[in-house]
Design a protein around this motif. Structure first.
Motif, mmCIF file in Angstrom:
data_model
loop_
_atom_site.group_PDB
_atom_site.id
_atom_site.type_symbol
_atom_site.label_atom_id
_atom_site.label_comp_id
_atom_site.label_asym_id
_atom_site.label_seq_id
_atom_site.Cartn_x
_atom_site.Cartn_y
_atom_site.Cartn_z
ATOM 1 N N SER A 168 -10.012 -10.458 0.441
ATOM 2 C CA SER A 168 -9.666 -11.728 -0.204
ATOM 3 C C SER A 168 -9.430 -11.488 -1.687
ATOM 4 C CB SER A 168 -10.787 -12.739 -0.007
ATOM 5 O OG SER A 168 -10.985 -13.025 1.336
ATOM 6 N N ASN A 169 -8.602 -10.508 -2.007
ATOM 7 C CA ASN A 169 -8.338 -10.164 -3.398
ATOM 8 C C ASN A 169 -7.892 -11.407 -4.151
ATOM 9 O OD1 ASN A 169 -6.407 -9.250 -5.669
ATOM 10 N ND2 ASN A 169 -7.593 -7.413 -5.181
ATOM 11 N N ALA A 199 4.619 -7.059 -6.847
ATOM 12 C CA ALA A 199 3.350 -7.758 -6.587
ATOM 13 C C ALA A 199 3.309 -8.262 -5.141
ATOM 14 C CB ALA A 199 3.167 -8.910 -7.563
ATOM 15 N N GLY A 200 4.427 -8.738 -4.629
ATOM 16 C CA GLY A 200 4.489 -9.174 -3.234
ATOM 17 C C GLY A 200 4.235 -8.025 -2.264
ATOM 18 N N LEU A 201 4.809 -6.875 -2.556
ATOM 19 C CA LEU A 201 4.576 -5.700 -1.710
ATOM 20 C C LEU A 201 3.121 -5.242 -1.787
ATOM 21 C CD1 LEU A 201 7.884 -3.743 -2.394
ATOM 22 C CD2 LEU A 201 7.231 -4.933 -0.285
ATOM 23 N N MET A 202 2.530 -5.362 -2.975
ATOM 24 C CA MET A 202 1.106 -5.038 -3.109
ATOM 25 C C MET A 202 0.260 -5.993 -2.276
ATOM 26 S SD MET A 202 0.699 -4.190 -7.182
ATOM 27 C CE MET A 202 -1.079 -4.344 -7.091
ATOM 28 N N PHE A 213 -3.098 -6.816 2.433
ATOM 29 C CA PHE A 213 -3.315 -7.559 3.674
ATOM 30 C C PHE A 213 -3.792 -6.614 4.787
ATOM 31 C CE2 PHE A 213 -1.709 -9.450 7.675
ATOM 32 C CZ PHE A 213 -2.457 -10.616 7.656
ATOM 33 N N GLY A 214 -3.427 -5.344 4.676
ATOM 34 C CA GLY A 214 -3.865 -4.351 5.653
ATOM 35 C C GLY A 214 -5.369 -4.164 5.688
ATOM 36 N N PHE A 215 -6.052 -4.516 4.584
ATOM 37 C CA PHE A 215 -7.510 -4.422 4.539
ATOM 38 C C PHE A 215 -8.193 -5.487 5.383
ATOM 39 C CE2 PHE A 215 -6.647 -2.325 0.355
ATOM 40 C CZ PHE A 215 -7.161 -1.079 0.683
#
Length: 191
Positions: free
Chosen positions: A15-16, A177-180, A185-187
């Motif tokens: 939940s960054n 930032a969107g790609l980050m 989200f993989g976490f």
């Protein structure tokens, strides 16, 4: 102990605060041009959010709840955050003037950084105790530090890339930032 580790991993990666909750975007985009200033801003945010989580939790538990004035939590938390940011600003101005100058207007913006207030309110909403609140605050701020440092590193590298004219400047930063956010989200499989 396992629940504290779960809170820490969840807050920092899953939940960054910037990449999944979209809180604290202004300093994230504004101060991420150079790694040095990004680390400075991230460190200041770590200090402020961790301390704000502790103080807000103590005030909530020992003042607002006993006096039955929990409806004032947002106002009280904002005042606590503003005081802490003033403390950080004075400390940086005296101790590290170069970082103080590099952060510029973004340092006072920590006062209005919705991520700081968001963490304090999340701690109350999730009924975290004092230790859990501090762990959540530190982990959330650490996630912010990781995110802003990664973006700063990518932005420094992008300066030397041949970016199409339509994407130069902020558009390519937003795409990055969107790609980050997708990568973080993989976490979510960790929980």
């Amino acid at each position: 102990m396992a629940s504290l580790i779960g809170i820490a991993i969840g807050s920092a990666f899953i939940s960054n605060v910037v990449l999944s909750q979209f809180l604290g975007i202004c300093p994230f985009l504004g101060v991420s041009k150079k790694i040095k200033t990004a680390i400075g801003m991230g460190s200041a945010v770590v200090f402020v959010i961790t301390l704000a989580s502790l103080v807000a939790s103590l005030i909530y538990k020992f003042v607002l709840v006993p006096l039955d004035i929990t409806y004032l939590q947002t106002i009280v938390f904002i005042l606590v955050i503003a005081a802490l940011v003033q403390f950080v600003e004075m400390f940086l101005k005296k101790s590290i003037p170069s970082l103080y100058q590099a952060l510029g207007v973004y340092l006072p913006l920590i006062t209005t950084n919705c991520a700081v207030l968001g963490v304090a309110l999340t701690n109350v909403q999730k009924s975290y105790g004092i230790l859990e609140s501090v762990v959540n605050g530190f982990a959330t701020a650490f996630g912010f530090l990781i995110s802003i440092t990664i973006l700063a590193g990518l932005r420094e590298k992008m300066e030397y890339n041949n970016v199409p004219k339509a994407f130069k400047g902020m558009p390519i930063v937003l795409v990055t930032a969107g790609l980050m956010a997708i990568a973080f989200f993989g976490f979510s499989g960790l929980k």
